[in-house]
Design an enzyme around this catalytic site. Structure first.
Site, PDB file in Angstrom:
ATOM      1  N   ARG A   1       0.765  -0.996   0.345  1.00 15.75           N
ATOM      2  CA  ARG A   1       0.429  -0.209   0.135  1.00 15.75           C
ATOM      3  C   ARG A   1       0.817   1.178   0.069  1.00 15.75           C
ATOM      4  O   ARG A   1       1.936   1.128   1.123  1.00 15.75           O
ATOM      5  CB  ARG A   1      -0.923   0.022   1.300  1.00 15.75           C
TER       6      ARG A   1
ATOM      7  N   HIS B   1      -0.737  -0.357  -9.869  1.00 15.58           N
ATOM      8  CA  HIS B   1      -1.530  -0.975  -8.524  1.00 15.58           C
ATOM      9  C   HIS B   1      -1.706  -1.874  -9.390  1.00 15.58           C
ATOM     10  O   HIS B   1      -3.459  -3.122 -10.203  1.00 15.58           O
ATOM     11  CB  HIS B   1      -2.625  -0.513  -8.017  1.00 15.58           C
TER      12      HIS B   1
HETATM   13  P1  NDP Z   1      -1.507 -11.417   5.203  1.00 14.80           P
HETATM   14  O1  NDP Z   1      -2.339 -10.828   6.860  1.00 14.80           O
HETATM   15  O2  NDP Z   1      -1.457 -13.003   5.352  1.00 14.80           O
HETATM   16  O3  NDP Z   1      -0.380 -10.830   5.968  1.00 14.80           O
HETATM   17  C1  NDP Z   1       0.476  -9.747   6.241  1.00 14.80           C
HETATM   18  C2  NDP Z   1       1.574 -10.065   7.055  1.00 14.80           C
HETATM   19  O4  NDP Z   1       2.267  -8.508   7.404  1.00 14.80           O
HETATM   20  C3  NDP Z   1       1.728 -10.624   7.945  1.00 14.80           C
HETATM   21  O5  NDP Z   1       2.995 -11.224   8.370  1.00 14.80           O
HETATM   22  C4  NDP Z   1       1.801  -9.909   9.285  1.00 14.80           C
HETATM   23  O6  NDP Z   1       2.527 -10.732  10.710  1.00 14.80           O
HETATM   24  C5  NDP Z   1       2.587  -8.494   8.703  1.00 14.80           C
HETATM   25  N1  NDP Z   1       2.616  -8.040   9.293  1.00 14.80           N
HETATM   26  C6  NDP Z   1       0.929  -7.068   9.660  1.00 14.80           C
HETATM   27  N2  NDP Z   1       1.144  -6.269  10.720  1.00 14.80           N
HETATM   28  C7  NDP Z   1       2.944  -6.417  11.133  1.00 14.80           C
HETATM   29  C8  NDP Z   1       3.170  -5.401  12.123  1.00 14.80           C
HETATM   30  N3  NDP Z   1       2.652  -4.192  12.436  1.00 14.80           N
HETATM   31  N4  NDP Z   1       4.440  -5.081  12.487  1.00 14.80           N
HETATM   32  C9  NDP Z   1       5.112  -6.583  11.320  1.00 14.80           C
HETATM   33  N5  NDP Z   1       4.462  -7.819  10.576  1.00 14.80           N
HETATM   34  C10 NDP Z   1       2.866  -6.870  10.084  1.00 14.80           C
HETATM   35  O7  NDP Z   1      -1.891 -10.595   4.235  1.00 14.80           O
HETATM   36  P2  NDP Z   1      -1.325 -10.660   2.761  1.00 14.80           P
HETATM   37  O8  NDP Z   1       0.035 -11.619   2.756  1.00 14.80           O
HETATM   38  O9  NDP Z   1      -2.388 -11.341   2.098  1.00 14.80           O
HETATM   39  O10 NDP Z   1      -1.871  -9.918   1.699  1.00 14.80           O
HETATM   40  C11 NDP Z   1      -0.783  -8.101   2.600  1.00 14.80           C
HETATM   41  C12 NDP Z   1      -0.972  -7.021   2.341  1.00 14.80           C
HETATM   42  O11 NDP Z   1      -0.842  -6.857   0.638  1.00 14.80           O
HETATM   43  C13 NDP Z   1      -2.464  -7.003   1.934  1.00 14.80           C
HETATM   44  O12 NDP Z   1      -2.691  -6.275   2.989  1.00 14.80           O
HETATM   45  C14 NDP Z   1      -2.723  -5.804   1.144  1.00 14.80           C
HETATM   46  O13 NDP Z   1      -2.570  -4.399   1.479  1.00 14.80           O
HETATM   47  C15 NDP Z   1      -1.133  -5.727  -0.227  1.00 14.80           C
HETATM   48  N6  NDP Z   1      -1.844  -6.686  -1.432  1.00 14.80           N
HETATM   49  C16 NDP Z   1      -1.565  -5.664  -2.419  1.00 14.80           C
HETATM   50  C17 NDP Z   1      -1.609  -5.800  -3.567  1.00 14.80           C
HETATM   51  C18 NDP Z   1      -1.954  -5.387  -5.167  1.00 14.80           C
HETATM   52  O14 NDP Z   1      -1.883  -5.661  -6.024  1.00 14.80           O
HETATM   53  N7  NDP Z   1      -0.752  -4.243  -5.121  1.00 14.80           N
HETATM   54  C19 NDP Z   1      -2.907  -7.150  -4.219  1.00 14.80           C
HETATM   55  C20 NDP Z   1      -3.202  -8.063  -2.771  1.00 14.80           C
HETATM   56  C21 NDP Z   1      -2.935  -7.998  -0.801  1.00 14.80           C
HETATM   57  P3  NDP Z   1       2.095 -12.094  11.200  1.00 14.80           P
HETATM   58  O15 NDP Z   1       2.376 -13.222  10.088  1.00 14.80           O
HETATM   59  O16 NDP Z   1       3.097 -12.748  12.456  1.00 14.80           O
HETATM   60  O17 NDP Z   1       0.774 -11.439  11.317  1.00 14.80           O
HETATM   61  C1  OXD Z   2      -6.004  -6.237  -2.254  1.00 14.01           C
HETATM   62  C2  OXD Z   2      -5.602  -5.206  -3.772  1.00 14.01           C
HETATM   63  O1  OXD Z   2      -5.477  -5.964  -1.069  1.00 14.01           O
HETATM   64  O2  OXD Z   2      -6.389  -5.484  -4.711  1.00 14.01           O
HETATM   65  O3  OXD Z   2      -6.415  -7.456  -2.974  1.00 14.01           O
HETATM   66  O4  OXD Z   2      -4.920  -4.345  -3.861  1.00 14.01           O
END
Ligand code: NDP
Ligand code: OXD
Length: 311
Positions: free
Chosen positions: A226, A274
């Site tokens: 993001r 994006h």
């Molecule tokens: P998950 O919830 O599966 O993974 C999130 C990861 O971030 C976990 O490892 C989590 O740790 C870690 N995390 C969250 N908060 C913190 C923090 N404060 N400090 C340290 N680590 C933290 O999410 P996804 O992998 O499914 O997706 C990740 C992000 O990708 C989404 O939230 C979205 O914003 C973005 N995205 C972007 C897209 C694009 O097209 N650009 C498409 C899809 C998603 P823990 O495992 O320990 O909880």
């Molecule tokens: C998502 C994205 O979060 O597309 O799935 O950004």
């Protein structure tokens, strides 16, 4: 006893017709109501960036499905009911796309593709000394559903990887650090930093000058999570000063990226709109429909968001 069909409200900010057709195929017995023609109550909401008014006009009884992985936009709605589970997409074909995007950025930097492109423009034959792969460590902030697949792709190419998440652990042979000390260590070691964290109150504007300047001189940054995770002016300053070699950015503070934004024409910045992982409608609909069926059988569905954590 025959059960009455479930009522679903659908509000998808883009490709609304495709979502509707796919949900009608996957849930033929459901009554699907498309925004803005919604009833005063429904069993489920299927939404992506819905209008505030949706939840003010329609009470949701069982679950709200977010038609994306990131829930930052949904959780920011003041009208979002707090007593109904929010369920997000888990992978749904996005993880492999993320792995492709990161692999492209990593190889472009590691194989110095930009330098060779410049040599070609100048018709100059300039073989470069090969970079040492064992010193080209990739730091991955966020090793969740998507990050784990990115780790596997990079390890398959033999890149050293170090991760950072909220909880300490490992993915295959890759160490995943946690906490402030863990973050400092990841930054210190990373030749390329990949952001795959959710946008929450903890992570918003986290990557500022203070943190980014802990990367080694000449490091690269890739943001596929993001835009608001990064303080854009700080990133630009570190690129201008040459501390950072490049930034590959798929997400931005403001989207679409404004025409006058410096990122568009910066020589060290790659911009994509994006698209690092597109939401695949049919795969996503199949996942949501399977979870609705599980809930209707009285089973738990995975992917329930912890609203207090923000992801
Ligand atoms: P998950 O919830 O599966 O993974 C999130 C990861 O971030 C976990 O490892 C989590 O740790 C870690 N995390 C969250 N908060 C913190 C923090 N404060 N400090 C340290 N680590 C933290 O999410 P996804 O992998 O499914 O997706 C990740 C992000 O990708 C989404 O939230 C979205 O914003 C973005 N995205 C972007 C897209 C694009 O097209 N650009 C498409 C899809 C998603 P823990 O495992 O320990 O909880
Ligand atoms: C998502 C994205 O979060 O597309 O799935 O950004």
């Amino acid at each position: 006893m025959t059960r009455s069909p479930v009522d679903v409200v659908l509000a998808a900010a883009s490709q609304a017709d495709r979502w509707e057709a796919a949900f009608r195929r996957a849930l033929p017995d459901a009554r699907i109501h498309c925004w803005p023609d919604v009833p005063s109550a429904a069993d489920y909401a299927f939404v992506w960036k819905p209008p505030e008014a949706l939840f003010a006009r329609c009470a949701i009884r069982r679950a709200i499905f977010n038609l994306g992985a990131g829930v930052d936009a949904l959780l920011s709605l003041g009208t979002l009911p707090r007593d109904v589970p929010v369920i997000r997409l888990e992978d749904a074909g996005m993880a492999m796309q993320m792995a492709e995007y990161v692999t492209l950025a990593v190889l472009r930097a590691f194989r110095e593709q930009d330098a060779y492109a410049q040599s070609q423009r100048e018709a100059r034959w300039v073989p470069r000394r090969r970079l040492d792969k064992s010193a080209f460590r990739i730091g991955l902030l966020g090793v969740g559903v998507l990050g784990r697949v990115v780790v596997k792709a990079l390890r398959a190419l033999d890149f050293p990887v170090v991760g950072w998440s909220r909880s300490l652990g490992s993915v295959d042979d890759v160490l995943v650090l946690a906490g402030d000390d863990g973050l400092r260590e990841v930054l210190r070691q990373s030749q390329m930093l990949v952001l795959l964290l959710p946008c929450t109150t903890q992570t918003r504007r986290m990557l500022d000058r203070r943190l980014l300047s802990q990367l080694p001189r000449g490091a690269h940054v890739v943001n596929i999570a993001r835009g608001p995770l990064v303080v854009e002016d700080d990133l630009l300053a570190l690129l201008d000063e040459g501390h950072l070699a490049s930034a590959t950015l798929d997400v931005f503070e403001e989207e679409p990226l404004p025409a006058a934004h410096r990122f568009w024409h910066h020589p060290r910045v790659v911009v994509t709109p994006h698209v690092s992982a597109a939401t695949l409608v049919d795969v996503s609909v199949a996942q949501v429909a399977a979870k609705v069926a599980a809930i209707e059988r009285g089973e738990a569905a995975s992917g329930v968001v912890d609203v207090s954590r923000g992801y």
